[in-house]
Design an enzyme around this catalytic site. Structure first.
Site, PDB file in Angstrom:
ATOM      1  CG  ASP A   7      -1.869   1.149   1.278  1.00  0.00           C
ATOM      2  OD1 ASP A   7      -2.284   1.597   0.197  1.00  0.00           O
ATOM      3  OD2 ASP A   7      -2.193   1.620   2.381  1.00  0.00           O
ATOM      4  CD  GLU A  68      -4.595   1.572  -2.747  1.00  0.00           C
ATOM      5  OE1 GLU A  68      -4.792   0.884  -1.724  1.00  0.00           O
ATOM      6  OE2 GLU A  68      -4.774   2.799  -2.788  1.00  0.00           O
ATOM      7  CG  ASP A 141      -0.993   3.296   6.033  1.00  0.00           C
ATOM      8  OD1 ASP A 141      -1.127   4.086   5.100  1.00  0.00           O
ATOM      9  OD2 ASP A 141      -1.207   3.603   7.229  1.00  0.00           O
TER      10      ASP A 141
END
Lengths: 177, 177
Positions: A7, A68, A141
């Protein structure tokens, strides 16, 4: 398969690795974040993120990496840093020859919770349940990175089944001629 | 000082190096672009850009690197790729310990042409004149990279003069006590 989810972020880059295959229980390999100080210059921050991700790749030895996908229309204050951190993650994986796949936040949410608009709390709860953890990984996260890795295991499974079905269909056709 | 300018992009990453100091004629060291095929995956493209920039840093041996600052509000279709290519350039320079400075497009235009809203043609014309070239470097990304490098030489000069003036003022104050 072992998947490292990333992430991306400059201040906190979430990293989470899971082991598993579609249709079987998943297990946690490792989870954490790489942090860089907001008052450091961008060069030092990206170099620190690169070193952090390299260390994770050395330790976790994933079969593939899921990052991501960043969109420009999101929070413009942080989106450039997010895009830059994602580039570092992609380069680190790709230069080792590891397959890198990007998943959108809504793909991840839909895969994990059934809803593309699920909130952070729901993501955290499902990651905790799916990996049979005693507590939700913090910060968000870190949980998001695990969600990405889980999404990747499941989506690869779906893609593999599709590819296998197509291969069988083609083989069947060939045999029937 | 020798400066490598980088106009980041996935399809064409402009690279241009100049040698010079403020108030003296500048000279061209090298100019070109690193290209990556639009149908390659993002990992391969970023790895190719990294290899290209590493090669340029080895050959040009700059004292510092100037990279165009990317803004989220620009063309959203390409801005993510631009941000990712810029991250690769920044990491390549920073992990060698080279100072990296970001300049906005309007800073570069204002430095080179006197107008922050100058067009590509004007930038090309001024780069050609300032480096005493016989033709405008093509493509525009290559000329833009040279403009960045020139801007950096001049802005560093201004910053150095400011720092020197402040140092003199401080020294003067100290002596007068």
């Amino acid at each position: 398969m072992r998947v490292l989810g990333v992430d991306p972020g400059l201040t906190r880059c979430g990293l989470g690795a899971v082991e598993g295959r579609p249709g079987a229980p998943l297990s946690l390999v490792a989870v954490g974040v790489v942090r860089t100080p907001a008052d450091d210059d961008i060069g030092s921050r990206l170099v620190a993120i690169e070193a952090g991700i390299e260390h994770w790749l050395d330790e976790v030895k994933p079969d593939s990496v899921a990052v991501e996908r960043v969109f420009a229309q999101h929070n413009t204050r942080t989106v450039m840093g997010t895009a830059q951190a994602s580039a570092v993650a992609i380069v680190c994986a790709a230069r080792r020859g590891l397959p890198v796949t990007l998943h959108t936040p809504s793909e991840v949410k839909a895969a994990i919770t059934g809803s593309g608009t699920a909130d952070k709390k729901q993501i955290g709860a499902m990651v905790t349940r799916l990996l049979r953890l005693s507590a939700t990984p913090k910060p968000a996260d870190a949980a998001d990175a695990l969600a990405l890795a889980i999404c990747h295991v499941w989506r690869s499974g779906a893609q593999n089944r599709m590819a296998e079905a197509l291969a069988r269909a083609r083989a069947g056709k060939g045999a029937g001629r």
